[in-house]
Structures are given as structure tokens and as C-alpha cells.
Enzyme design. Structure first.
Site, short mmCIF file in Angstrom:
data_model
loop_
_atom_site.label_atom_id
_atom_site.label_comp_id
_atom_site.label_asym_id
_atom_site.label_seq_id
_atom_site.Cartn_x
_atom_site.Cartn_y
_atom_site.Cartn_z
N LEU A 21 0.82 -1.21 0.00
CA LEU A 21 0.00 0.00 0.00
C LEU A 21 0.85 1.26 0.00
O LEU A 21 0.55 2.22 -0.72
CB LEU A 21 -0.92 0.00 1.23
CG LEU A 21 -2.15 -0.90 1.17
CD1 LEU A 21 -2.80 -0.99 2.55
CD2 LEU A 21 -3.15 -0.39 0.15
N ASP A 40 11.03 3.94 4.47
CA ASP A 40 10.92 2.49 4.64
C ASP A 40 12.18 1.99 5.32
O ASP A 40 13.29 2.27 4.86
CB ASP A 40 10.71 1.78 3.31
CG ASP A 40 10.14 0.38 3.51
OD1 ASP A 40 8.94 0.20 3.26
OD2 ASP A 40 10.91 -0.51 3.91
N ASP A 75 13.86 4.70 11.55
CA ASP A 75 12.84 3.98 12.29
C ASP A 75 11.85 4.98 12.88
O ASP A 75 12.15 5.67 13.85
CB ASP A 75 13.50 3.16 13.40
CG ASP A 75 12.51 2.33 14.20
OD1 ASP A 75 11.29 2.44 13.96
OD2 ASP A 75 12.97 1.57 15.08
N ILE A 76 10.65 5.06 12.31
CA ILE A 76 9.69 6.09 12.71
C ILE A 76 9.01 5.75 14.04
O ILE A 76 8.23 6.57 14.54
CB ILE A 76 8.65 6.34 11.60
CG1 ILE A 76 8.11 5.03 10.99
CG2 ILE A 76 9.29 7.16 10.50
CD1 ILE A 76 7.03 4.38 11.78
N ASN A 102 1.61 4.65 7.40
CA ASN A 102 1.24 3.38 6.77
C ASN A 102 2.08 2.20 7.24
O ASN A 102 1.67 1.06 7.08
CB ASN A 102 1.38 3.54 5.24
CG ASN A 102 1.27 2.24 4.50
OD1 ASN A 102 0.18 1.70 4.31
ND2 ASN A 102 2.42 1.69 4.09
N TYR A 173 -2.53 -6.93 16.67
CA TYR A 173 -2.80 -6.09 15.50
C TYR A 173 -4.14 -5.37 15.63
O TYR A 173 -4.25 -4.17 15.35
CB TYR A 173 -2.77 -6.97 14.26
CG TYR A 173 -3.05 -6.29 12.95
CD1 TYR A 173 -2.09 -5.47 12.35
CD2 TYR A 173 -4.26 -6.48 12.29
CE1 TYR A 173 -2.34 -4.86 11.13
CE2 TYR A 173 -4.52 -5.88 11.07
CZ TYR A 173 -3.55 -5.07 10.50
OH TYR A 173 -3.81 -4.47 9.29
N LYS A 177 -4.65 -1.33 15.73
CA LYS A 177 -5.45 -0.65 14.71
C LYS A 177 -6.65 0.06 15.31
O LYS A 177 -7.08 1.11 14.80
CB LYS A 177 -5.89 -1.66 13.65
CG LYS A 177 -4.74 -2.16 12.77
CD LYS A 177 -4.01 -1.02 12.10
CE LYS A 177 -3.06 -1.49 11.01
NZ LYS A 177 -2.28 -0.38 10.40
N THR A 207 -1.32 -7.36 0.03
CA THR A 207 0.04 -6.91 0.32
C THR A 207 0.79 -8.09 0.94
O THR A 207 0.25 -9.19 1.08
CB THR A 207 0.03 -5.73 1.32
OG1 THR A 207 -0.43 -6.20 2.60
CG2 THR A 207 -0.88 -4.61 0.83
#
Length: 304
Positions: A21, A40, A75-76, A102, A173, A177, A207
Site C-alpha cells: 500500500l 521504509d 525507524d519512525i 502506513n 494487530y 489498529k 500486500t
């Protein structure tokens, strides 16, 4: 005279933009005239480091098509990485208009088999990895607004149907989310005064994370339309990240193939008020009557 591109002049950050995505979003923004910061870390599906980051490949692809882009491999989910990501956009392009959060990966286990490390790792990249870039971008936009330069800033967060309904085998997860939706609502309420709009999507697409779920290509009969292609999600993401989406904030959109749905969250349903304290038996009896009047919730993904 050619039509003005939807994101012409805007600077857009996309995290986790090397594949899936994120890659589709980065390319779609570039096609609409945006200058894109492609973030990334280049890790595997389970979040462990990979040999090569694909961010540079996406940048090369954008530049080959005549667009502008730069790669960021930080690394965000760390303060330093998130700060350097926002700083890279400002230092290279002099501005920041849109943040698309994302990045993510999976470590699926049933709850009784879910290790603490698996819980922490997934919440770290999804939830903390949304919070920190948003925090640093928002601080910049607030400073701009206070200086009299109110931006037309946009944030698009990435939730999931698992965050809306839950998903068997994905407790970590699903929790992350769902947390992203809460974060989106708060950020939209807090940052609106500074010219920042914040929305979330709950996409369904093929994905690395969903290739088992969507192993079979789903197409509309006779059309050749691949309903599970990640590129189907990107048009809405591009529009939400553009100035054209003025006035749209604090919303969650489910998007899959050619379908877009506005998701409506928790609202008061049937209510009973005794005007005094219930006994446990009374509370139970009243609750059963209310449940009989209430809508049945959607099924958890994977439940039987």
C-alpha cells in the site's frame, strides 16, 4: 492548458512506502504532482531487518517518471527517527503538507500463544509508529499556524477492519489498529485550529501482510479489474491528503476495490435509566431487554 494536478506543489511523507500500500500511495502522490518522502526501514514481514531497503527503488521509479522524491530509512517508531523524517522533508523541500502513516507488520498468534514481545513489537510499529511522526509533524504545523502561516495540512492514518471488528489470531494487530482510530479522532479535534485535518482508512488489499488472505485474484467478471490490488486504495488516500478534501476530518473510511464506505463509530443505542442505583439482578434484566432492541454487532473476522 493542462489541468492542475491534485497535489501539485505539496510535499508528502509516506511511511512504510517501500512495498504494498505504501508504495502504491507514494507513486500515486507523485503522479499527482507531489514531492514525496519515501520512508521504509526495509524490514521483513515480521519486523526483523532485511538486507536492502526498497525505499531507494521507489524513489528511482518516481524520478524515472519525471517526479521528485527522496528516500528516508529511519525507524519512525523512535523519537529520533520520526523527528529526522519530518526534518528531512523540511530541509530538502522547505515544507510539509501531508503525512501518510502506513508502516506496519504482523506477528499473528492466538491470545494464549501471544508472547509479550510479539505484542510489544506490533503495537510499537503500528501505534507508536503513527503517534511519533504525527507528533513531530503536528508540532511543525502548529508553529506555522502560530506564525501566521496556517497550513492546509493533512494526515491519513492506516487502520484496518481488524481495528473496527477484531480479527481472530490478531489480538495485537487489532488492538493497535483500534488505537489508531482513537488517535485519529483526538488528533483531528486537537489540530483543527492549526489547519490540520486528520482522517483514517481501513483498507483491504493484497500486500505482504494479507497475501494469504487474498491469495486468489478477485476481479469483476469480464473486466480484468483486480479488486485486491493496493493501487485501488490510493486514490482516496491522495484525495484525503490534498487541499481538495477541505472540511473532511475525524473520519474513518473503509476502502476495497472500487468501494468506499464512511464508517460510523460508536453511538448511543437503546438506553434505560432507573434514576437510582440498580441491583445486579435489575441491571441484568434491563440489559437483556436493551440487547434485544440493539443492532447485532458485526462478526469478528475469522470467527466461526
Amino acid at each position: 492548458m493542462s489541468a492542475r494536478l491534485l497535489c501539485e506543489g505539496r510535499v508528502v511523507i509516506v511511511t512504510g512506502a517501500g512495498r504494498g500500500l505504501g508504495r502504491a500511495h507514494a507513486l500515486a502522490y507523485a503522479a499527482e504532482g507531489a514531492r514525496v518522502v519515501v520512508n521504509d526501514l526495509g524490514v521483513g514481514l515480521d519486523g526483523t531487518p532485511g538486507p536492502d531497503s526498497p525505499a531507494r527503488q521507489i524513489v528511482d521509479e518516481i524520478r524515472a517518471a519525471g517526479g521528485e522524491a527522496m528516500a528516508h530509512g529511519g525507524d519512525i517508531a523512535t523519537t529520533g527517527g520520526a523527528a529526522s523524517l519530518v526534518g528531512a522533508a523540511l530541509e530538502t523541500y522547505g515544507r510539509l503538507d501531508t503525512l501518510v502513516n502506513n508502516a506496519g507488520f504482523l506477528r499473528d498468534r492466538m491470545l494464549v500463544n501471544l508472547d509479550e514481545d510479539d505484542w510489544d513489537a506490533v503495537l510499537r510499529v503500528h501505534l507508536k509508529g503513527h503517534f511519533l511522526p504525527l507528533k513531530h509533524a503536528a508540532a511543525h504545523w502548529r508553529a506555522e499556524a502560530r506564525a501566521g502561516r496556517t497550513p492546509q495540512a493533512r494526515v491519513v492514518n492506516t487502520s484496518s477492519g481488524a481495528g473496527l471488528l477484531g480479527s481472530v489470531g490478531q489480538g495485537n494487530y487489532s488492538a493497535a489498529k483500534a488505537g489508531i482510530i482513537g488517535l485519529t479522532l483526538v488528533a483531528a479535534a486537537e489540530m483543527g485550529r492549526y489547519g490540520v485535518q486528520v482522517n483514517a482508512i481501513a483498507p483491504a488489499a493484497r500486500t505482504r501482510m494479507t497475501e494469504r488472505t487474498f491469495a486468489e485474484t478477485m476481479t469483476a467478471p469480464g473486466s480484468g479489474f483486480d479488486a485486491m490490488a493496493p493501487e485501488n486504495v490510493s486514490p482516496l488516500v491522495v484525495w484525503l491528503g490534498s487541499a481538495a478534501s477541505a472540511g473532511v476530518t475525524g473520519r474513518v473510511f473503509e476502502t476495497e476495490g472500487g468501494r468506499i464506505t464512511v464508517m460510523e463509530g460508536w453511538r448511543p443505542g437503546p438506553t434505560a435509566d432507573k434514576g437510582a442505583r440498580w441491583t445486579p439482578s435489575e441491571a441484568g434484566e434491563a440489559t437483556l431487554k436493551l440487547l434485544a432492541e440493539a443492532e447485532v454487532p458485526g462478526a469478528v473476522y475469522g470467527a466461526r
